[in-house]
Design an enzyme around this catalytic site. Structure first.
Site, PDB file in Angstrom:
ATOM      1  N   THR A   1     -17.875  28.843  -6.885  1.00 16.63           N
ATOM      2  CA  THR A   1     -19.089  28.125  -7.248  1.00 16.63           C
ATOM      3  C   THR A   1     -20.205  29.090  -7.639  1.00 16.63           C
ATOM      4  O   THR A   1     -20.449  30.097  -6.968  1.00 16.63           O
ATOM      5  CB  THR A   1     -19.562  27.236  -6.089  1.00 16.63           C
ATOM      6  OG1 THR A   1     -18.546  26.260  -5.820  1.00 16.63           O
ATOM      7  CG2 THR A   1     -20.844  26.518  -6.447  1.00 16.63           C
TER       8      THR A   1
ATOM      9  N   ILE B   1     -10.982  15.741  -2.134  1.00 15.36           N
ATOM     10  CA  ILE B   1     -12.339  15.688  -1.629  1.00 15.36           C
ATOM     11  C   ILE B   1     -12.799  17.102  -1.257  1.00 15.36           C
ATOM     12  O   ILE B   1     -11.976  18.011  -1.131  1.00 15.36           O
ATOM     13  CB  ILE B   1     -12.419  14.772  -0.385  1.00 15.36           C
ATOM     14  CG1 ILE B   1     -11.429  15.239   0.673  1.00 15.36           C
ATOM     15  CG2 ILE B   1     -12.260  13.316  -0.753  1.00 15.36           C
ATOM     16  CD1 ILE B   1     -11.429  14.500   2.013  1.00 15.36           C
TER      17      ILE B   1
ATOM     18  N   CYS C   1     -24.041  20.114  -1.915  1.00 12.20           N
ATOM     19  CA  CYS C   1     -25.092  21.091  -1.635  1.00 12.20           C
ATOM     20  C   CYS C   1     -26.371  20.384  -1.181  1.00 12.20           C
ATOM     21  O   CYS C   1     -26.654  19.269  -1.616  1.00 12.20           O
ATOM     22  CB  CYS C   1     -25.408  21.898  -2.897  1.00 12.20           C
ATOM     23  SG  CYS C   1     -23.980  22.715  -3.600  1.00 12.20           S
TER      24      CYS C   1
ATOM     25  N   GLY D   1     -21.383  29.695   2.430  1.00 14.40           N
ATOM     26  CA  GLY D   1     -22.721  29.548   1.879  1.00 14.40           C
ATOM     27  C   GLY D   1     -22.823  29.858   0.405  1.00 14.40           C
ATOM     28  O   GLY D   1     -23.866  30.315  -0.077  1.00 14.40           O
ATOM     29  N   LEU D   2     -21.736  29.627  -0.341  1.00 15.41           N
ATOM     30  CA  LEU D   2     -21.730  29.779  -1.804  1.00 15.41           C
ATOM     31  C   LEU D   2     -22.144  31.183  -2.258  1.00 15.41           C
ATOM     32  O   LEU D   2     -22.912  31.360  -3.197  1.00 15.41           O
ATOM     33  CB  LEU D   2     -22.655  28.741  -2.459  1.00 15.41           C
ATOM     34  CG  LEU D   2     -22.345  27.274  -2.152  1.00 15.41           C
ATOM     35  CD1 LEU D   2     -23.330  26.368  -2.890  1.00 15.41           C
ATOM     36  CD2 LEU D   2     -20.918  26.913  -2.523  1.00 15.41           C
TER      37      LEU D   2
ATOM     38  N   THR E   1     -14.891  19.519   1.657  1.00 19.80           N
ATOM     39  CA  THR E   1     -14.665  19.665   3.097  1.00 19.80           C
ATOM     40  C   THR E   1     -15.477  18.664   3.913  1.00 19.80           C
ATOM     41  O   THR E   1     -16.503  18.154   3.472  1.00 19.80           O
ATOM     42  CB  THR E   1     -15.043  21.084   3.560  1.00 19.80           C
ATOM     43  OG1 THR E   1     -16.391  21.354   3.160  1.00 19.80           O
ATOM     44  CG2 THR E   1     -14.115  22.115   2.952  1.00 19.80           C
TER      45      THR E   1
ATOM     46  N   GLY F   1      -7.217  18.686  -0.514  1.00 23.47           N
ATOM     47  CA  GLY F   1      -7.417  18.430   0.915  1.00 23.47           C
ATOM     48  C   GLY F   1      -6.105  18.468   1.670  1.00 23.47           C
ATOM     49  O   GLY F   1      -5.367  17.495   1.691  1.00 23.47           O
TER      50      GLY F   1
END
Length: 315
Positions: A49, A196, A135, A75-76, A198, A248
């Site tokens: 991401t 999906i 986010c 945390g991206l 998390t 998932g």
């Protein structure tokens, strides 16, 4: 291997097979697994991401592994969209000129998403975008973008107006009504869904009496997530006419077939790579055997059968 049996056509994506690593698994093609193996054997690669500015991530530890799954609060972490467009994407595209690449977009505001999406799209190096709507929306007091259908519609619509690439919306399971969220993405013009993300969770170490990850809570993934993913994909597939990329708890070719039976058209693999770094390759290698067991000539045949079944259920 007969690639035609496993081939998948999605908006903007022509895949030789339905298997791709979930966002974050292979970084920007610069992670160890990606560097040591041939990514051309995969259906596509979803990149880590990207946000407008560089992010160093959450406090350590960022990942905690358990037998039944993984809790992460990374945390991206990423170098920011400018570095991704100027350095990461050109390097990966030079090495893999024909590999379908999907960029993952996130931000703290709608404007952030639009900026990142536009710059990634204008690079000309990607085939599609995936909106990570799990986010926190800073402008709305920290509530996740993906829990409010109106926000999903607005965000998707504005990004679609900004780019000329197919847009897939990665839905959060942390909602009351996943179908309403999927319908909101469709209303905003999404080309497909990823399902999906998390589940928001927490683990505590009995010895230290401390949370397992530095940010206290994080995203839970792994085998225990699969029943929830299957249920949500099944619900959405019967109500929304968009292709779904299922994710998932997938760790085997049989899991891929189960995702298809729920209504998916392709899959992403994430947590399985903690125990088997070559999970994607192993799943691809086993898929034809699974089709043989079901006496199916191709994944397209399976998908058409499932789609017809959903139509009959609605009549």
């Amino acid at each position: 291997m007969n690639e035609q049996r496993l081939a998948v056509e999605l908006p903007g994506l022509t895949l030789k097979n339905p298997v791709m690593p979930a966002s974050g698994s292979f970084g920007f093609g610069d992670g160890r697994i990606a560097l040591e193996n041939d990514l051309n054997q995969l259906g596509a690669v979803v990149l880590k991401t990207t946000t407008k500015n560089a992010r160093t991530g959450n406090p350590q530890p960022q990942i905690a592994q358990f037998p039944e799954g993984v809790l992460n609060s990374v945390g991206l972490t990423n170098p920011g969209v400018k570095a991704v467009v100027q350095q990461k994407l050109p390097a990966l595209r030079t090495k893999y000129p024909d590999l379908p690449l999907i960029g993952s977009v996130a931000g703290e505001s709608v404007e952030d998403y639009m900026i990142v999406a536009q710059q990634l799209a204008e690079s000309g190096l990607l085939q599609a975008l995936e909106l990570n709507v799990s986010c926190p929306n800073v402008a709305e007091g920290g509530m996740q973008f993906g829990v409010d259908p109106r926000t999903i519609t607005k965000l998707t619509s504005l990004v679609k107006q900004q780019v000329d690439l197919p847009v897939y919306v990665k839905l959060s399971p942390n909602v009351t009504d996943i179908v309403e969220c999927a319908q909101a993405a469709a209303l905003g013009g999404a080309d497909g869904l990823t399902m999906i993300n998390t589940v928001y969770g927490m683990r505590i170490d009995p010895v230290t009496r401390r949370p397992a990850v530095g940010n206290v809570m994080g995203g839970w993934s792994g085998p225990s997530l699969k029943p929830l993913a299957i249920r949500m994909i099944y619900q959405v597939a019967q109500q929304v006419a968009l292709p779904i990329i299922g994710v998932g708890g997938i760790s085997s070719a049989a899991d891929v077939i189960e995702m298809y039976l729920a209504g998916a058209s392709a899959v992403q693999v994430g947590t399985a790579q903690f125990s088997d770094p070559l999970a994607c390759w192993h799943i691809i290698a086993d898929l034809e055997e699974e089709l043989d067991k079901l006496q199916l000539t191709s994944l397209t045949e399976l998908r058409n059968e499932v789609k017809e079944g959903f139509l009959n259920e609605r009549r």
